[in-house]
Design a protein around this motif. Structure first.
Motif, mmCIF file in Angstrom:
data_model
loop_
_atom_site.group_PDB
_atom_site.id
_atom_site.type_symbol
_atom_site.label_atom_id
_atom_site.label_comp_id
_atom_site.label_asym_id
_atom_site.label_seq_id
_atom_site.Cartn_x
_atom_site.Cartn_y
_atom_site.Cartn_z
ATOM 1 N N LEU A 136 0.754 -1.262 -0.022
ATOM 2 C CA LEU A 136 -0.109 -0.014 -0.098
ATOM 3 C C LEU A 136 0.806 1.357 -0.052
ATOM 4 O O LEU A 136 0.135 2.280 -0.121
ATOM 5 N N ALA A 137 2.251 1.083 0.158
ATOM 6 C CA ALA A 137 2.967 2.281 0.137
ATOM 7 C C ALA A 137 2.702 3.036 1.257
ATOM 8 O O ALA A 137 2.938 4.469 1.122
ATOM 9 N N VAL A 138 2.567 2.732 2.536
ATOM 10 C CA VAL A 138 2.313 3.528 3.666
ATOM 11 C C VAL A 138 3.390 2.901 4.461
ATOM 12 O O VAL A 138 4.093 1.586 4.523
ATOM 13 N N SER A 139 3.346 3.674 5.690
ATOM 14 C CA SER A 139 4.687 3.310 6.793
ATOM 15 C C SER A 139 4.158 2.098 7.416
ATOM 16 O O SER A 139 3.001 1.930 8.009
ATOM 17 N N ARG A 140 4.956 1.332 8.045
ATOM 18 C CA ARG A 140 4.887 0.254 9.014
ATOM 19 C C ARG A 140 4.166 0.722 10.250
ATOM 20 O O ARG A 140 3.294 0.167 10.976
ATOM 21 N N LYS A 159 -0.332 1.078 14.224
ATOM 22 C CA LYS A 159 -1.185 2.037 15.065
ATOM 23 C C LYS A 159 -2.695 1.811 14.662
ATOM 24 O O LYS A 159 -3.371 1.789 15.606
ATOM 25 N N ALA A 160 -2.835 1.640 13.498
ATOM 26 C CA ALA A 160 -4.361 1.379 12.866
ATOM 27 C C ALA A 160 -4.813 -0.179 13.361
ATOM 28 O O ALA A 160 -5.818 0.117 14.205
ATOM 29 N N LEU A 161 -4.065 -0.874 13.239
ATOM 30 C CA LEU A 161 -4.451 -2.476 13.907
ATOM 31 C C LEU A 161 -4.704 -2.437 15.399
ATOM 32 O O LEU A 161 -5.516 -3.235 15.704
ATOM 33 N N SER A 162 -3.894 -1.635 16.010
ATOM 34 C CA SER A 162 -3.925 -1.565 17.561
ATOM 35 C C SER A 162 -5.385 -1.218 18.008
ATOM 36 O O SER A 162 -5.914 -1.508 18.924
ATOM 37 N N LEU A 163 -6.087 -0.243 17.232
ATOM 38 C CA LEU A 163 -7.477 0.226 17.578
ATOM 39 C C LEU A 163 -8.538 -1.010 17.283
ATOM 40 O O LEU A 163 -9.362 -0.766 18.276
ATOM 41 N N LEU A 164 -8.349 -1.942 16.738
ATOM 42 C CA LEU A 164 -9.150 -3.003 16.617
ATOM 43 C C LEU A 164 -9.192 -3.740 17.954
ATOM 44 O O LEU A 164 -10.220 -4.668 18.037
ATOM 45 N N LYS A 165 -7.961 -3.666 18.810
ATOM 46 C CA LYS A 165 -8.290 -4.539 20.124
ATOM 47 C C LYS A 165 -8.845 -3.749 21.013
ATOM 48 O O LYS A 165 -9.126 -4.346 22.220
ATOM 49 N N LEU A 166 -9.277 -2.646 20.968
ATOM 50 C CA LEU A 166 -9.957 -1.974 21.851
ATOM 51 C C LEU A 166 -11.248 -2.276 22.258
ATOM 52 O O LEU A 166 -12.049 -2.640 21.357
ATOM 53 N N PRO A 167 -11.758 -1.991 23.435
ATOM 54 C CA PRO A 167 -13.193 -2.266 23.833
ATOM 55 C C PRO A 167 -14.079 -1.340 23.025
ATOM 56 O O PRO A 167 -13.787 -0.471 22.489
ATOM 57 N N GLU A 168 -15.260 -1.952 22.837
ATOM 58 C CA GLU A 168 -16.430 -1.504 21.685
ATOM 59 C C GLU A 168 -16.611 0.141 22.126
ATOM 60 O O GLU A 168 -16.725 1.174 21.647
ATOM 61 N N SER A 169 -16.795 0.172 23.771
ATOM 62 C CA SER A 169 -16.881 1.593 24.167
ATOM 63 C C SER A 169 -15.862 2.496 23.628
ATOM 64 O O SER A 169 -16.192 3.820 23.491
ATOM 65 N N VAL A 170 -14.695 2.034 23.753
ATOM 66 C CA VAL A 170 -13.646 2.932 23.251
ATOM 67 C C VAL A 170 -13.530 3.434 21.762
ATOM 68 O O VAL A 170 -13.492 4.367 21.474
ATOM 69 N N LYS A 171 -13.950 2.404 20.975
ATOM 70 C CA LYS A 171 -13.974 2.440 19.590
ATOM 71 C C LYS A 171 -15.024 3.544 19.354
ATOM 72 O O LYS A 171 -14.866 4.350 18.391
ATOM 73 N N ARG A 172 -16.313 3.416 19.912
ATOM 74 C CA ARG A 172 -17.334 4.417 19.831
ATOM 75 C C ARG A 172 -16.680 5.987 19.971
ATOM 76 O O ARG A 172 -17.173 6.958 19.140
ATOM 77 N N GLN A 173 -15.875 5.919 21.126
ATOM 78 C CA GLN A 173 -15.498 7.283 21.487
ATOM 79 C C GLN A 173 -14.430 7.867 20.198
ATOM 80 O O GLN A 173 -14.390 9.099 19.975
ATOM 81 N N VAL A 174 -13.466 6.911 19.602
ATOM 82 C CA VAL A 174 -12.898 7.181 18.513
ATOM 83 C C VAL A 174 -13.798 7.702 17.291
ATOM 84 O O VAL A 174 -13.551 8.772 16.480
ATOM 85 N N GLU A 175 -14.778 6.871 17.054
ATOM 86 C CA GLU A 175 -15.562 7.148 15.855
ATOM 87 C C GLU A 175 -16.284 8.400 15.963
ATOM 88 O O GLU A 175 -16.661 9.125 15.069
ATOM 89 N N GLN A 176 -16.840 8.763 17.163
ATOM 90 C CA GLN A 176 -17.264 10.013 17.477
ATOM 91 C C GLN A 176 -16.610 11.390 17.521
ATOM 92 O O GLN A 176 -17.128 12.400 17.743
ATOM 93 N N GLY A 177 -15.436 10.966 17.507
ATOM 94 C CA GLY A 177 -14.376 12.042 17.488
ATOM 95 C C GLY A 177 -13.976 12.738 18.965
ATOM 96 O O GLY A 177 -13.344 13.586 18.959
ATOM 97 N N GLY A 178 -14.557 11.926 20.033
ATOM 98 C CA GLY A 178 -13.961 12.553 21.370
ATOM 99 C C GLY A 178 -12.804 12.092 21.638
ATOM 100 O O GLY A 178 -12.293 12.628 22.603
ATOM 101 N N LEU A 179 -12.220 10.926 21.189
ATOM 102 C CA LEU A 179 -10.845 10.698 21.495
ATOM 103 C C LEU A 179 -10.285 10.334 20.139
ATOM 104 O O LEU A 179 -10.587 9.826 19.253
ATOM 105 N N ALA A 180 -8.847 11.130 19.971
ATOM 106 C CA ALA A 180 -8.146 11.185 18.782
ATOM 107 C C ALA A 180 -7.588 9.965 18.851
ATOM 108 O O ALA A 180 -7.355 9.054 19.687
ATOM 109 N N SER A 181 -7.285 9.327 17.525
ATOM 110 C CA SER A 181 -6.713 7.989 17.236
ATOM 111 C C SER A 181 -5.455 7.989 17.815
ATOM 112 O O SER A 181 -5.218 6.608 18.208
ATOM 113 N N SER A 182 -4.672 8.895 17.860
ATOM 114 C CA SER A 182 -3.132 8.904 18.344
ATOM 115 C C SER A 182 -3.395 8.612 19.870
ATOM 116 O O SER A 182 -2.309 7.850 20.562
ATOM 117 N N SER A 183 -4.212 9.179 20.674
ATOM 118 C CA SER A 183 -4.561 8.858 22.080
ATOM 119 C C SER A 183 -4.886 7.423 22.376
ATOM 120 O O SER A 183 -4.633 6.768 23.018
#
Length: 311
Positions: free
Chosen positions: A174-178, A183-207
């Motif tokens: 994909l010509a992207v950095s490792r 970082k992207a794949l680590s988000l899939l391991k989070l609990p659903e409630s934390v994922k929702r906070q990321v989706e809703q913009g309350g929690l930055a993906s970097s955080s």
């Protein structure tokens, strides 16, 4: 006629239509003049087609699922005022008897809002399998930053599972950095409630990436809530995660090993404690006792002198 000959004929026709022949001749044109500067280095394409909007459908496997209504409204307004500035890409689906979107779903949706009837399209004639199509869409969306963090993560995971790729291979394809993949794949391991906070913009993906370093889901939820409520930055979370992790906690120093139990002697009103540490020679105890005796004798002498002065 070969493709090369067809290309030469087409170029000659274009030049002639632009008046690009020697007008000094009274008879038929003898030959073309030099190519105008505005045409040097220019290749014209006939790949763009205008297709009716109702003949185009969305790809159900498109990794992007959410579209900002306000952004679509602004794009629709731009299409009304300025027209379509860039063609979308489609492929023909024989089963559906429709053109299916490859790239440009935002423009397609905005065109509906703008009540356009047609869109300029590049028709992809080369057959694509599901993985190639997904890879094209992921790359396009990543470059345009159109995917949400979790949509991107899920698209990465889908490609890895389908192709049997590891993270290094995915990043290369994909010509992207490792690090972006990690970082992207680590988000899939989070609990659903934390994922929702990321989706809703309350929690930055970097955080969220920092929080994902915690092993305990309960602790992940607690720290995500604290981050949202207290407005913690990524650096704040990184420090708290480090302090909460087992590696961040200071390990208690192990007690020094004793070579023998502590020994206590009581003689003539005195208490003598022998506590020998590892690495100390036994003979040192004798010297320590002698030093203690000298100190006691000196103290006794000083006391006698004080008594004499007082008398």
């Amino acid at each position: 006629m070969s493709k090369h000959e067809m290309l030469k004929d087409n170029l000659a026709n274009i030049k002639e239509s632009l008046g690009d022949f020697n007008r000094s001749q009274t008879g038929p044109a003898v030959g073309p003049r030099a190519t105008p500067a505005r045409l040097v280095g220019v290749t014209r394409s006939r790949d763009v087609s205008e297709i009716e909007l109702d003949r185009i459908i969305a790809d159900p496997d498109q990794p992007r699922k959410e579209f900002d209504p306000d952004a679509l409204g602004r794009l629709a307004d731009s299409l009304r005022r300025k027209g379509q500035l860039q063609p979308i890409q489609v492929r023909w689906d024989e089963g559906a008897q429709r053109y299916v979107l490859l790239l440009g779903e935002r423009r397609w949706r905005a065109a509906h809002l703008a009540e356009l009837t047609k869109l300029q399209c590049v028709v992809r004639e080369t057959p694509l399998d599901d993985d190639e199509r997904l890879a094209i869409q992921v790359v396009e969306n990543c470059l345009r930053e159109d995917l949400s963090p979790l949509e991107q993560a899920q698209a990465f995971r889908t490609l890895m599972d389908r192709e049997g790729w590891n993270m290094e291979r995915l990043a290369e394809e994909l010509a992207v950095s490792r690090s972006q993949v990690v970082k992207a794949l680590s988000l899939l391991k989070l609990p659903e409630s934390v994922k929702r906070q990321v989706e809703q913009g309350g929690l930055a993906s970097s955080s969220a990436y920092e929080i994902a370093k915690l092993a305990d889901p309960v602790e992940q939820i607690r720290m995500a809530s604290a981050a949202v409520e207290q407005g913690l930055t990524r650096d704040d979370l990184a420090q708290q995660v480090k302090a909460a992790s087992p590696r961040g906690k200071q390990k208690a120093k192990p007690a020094k090993r004793r070579v023998q139990p502590v020994r206590v002697f009581r003689l003539a009103g005195y208490k003598i404690v022998l506590d020998r540490k590892a690495g100390v020679e036994p003979g040192s105890a004798v010297e320590a006792l002698r030093e203690a005796i000298r100190c006691l004798e000196a103290e006794q002498a000083e006391q006698v002198e004080r008594d004499d002065v007082a008398a």
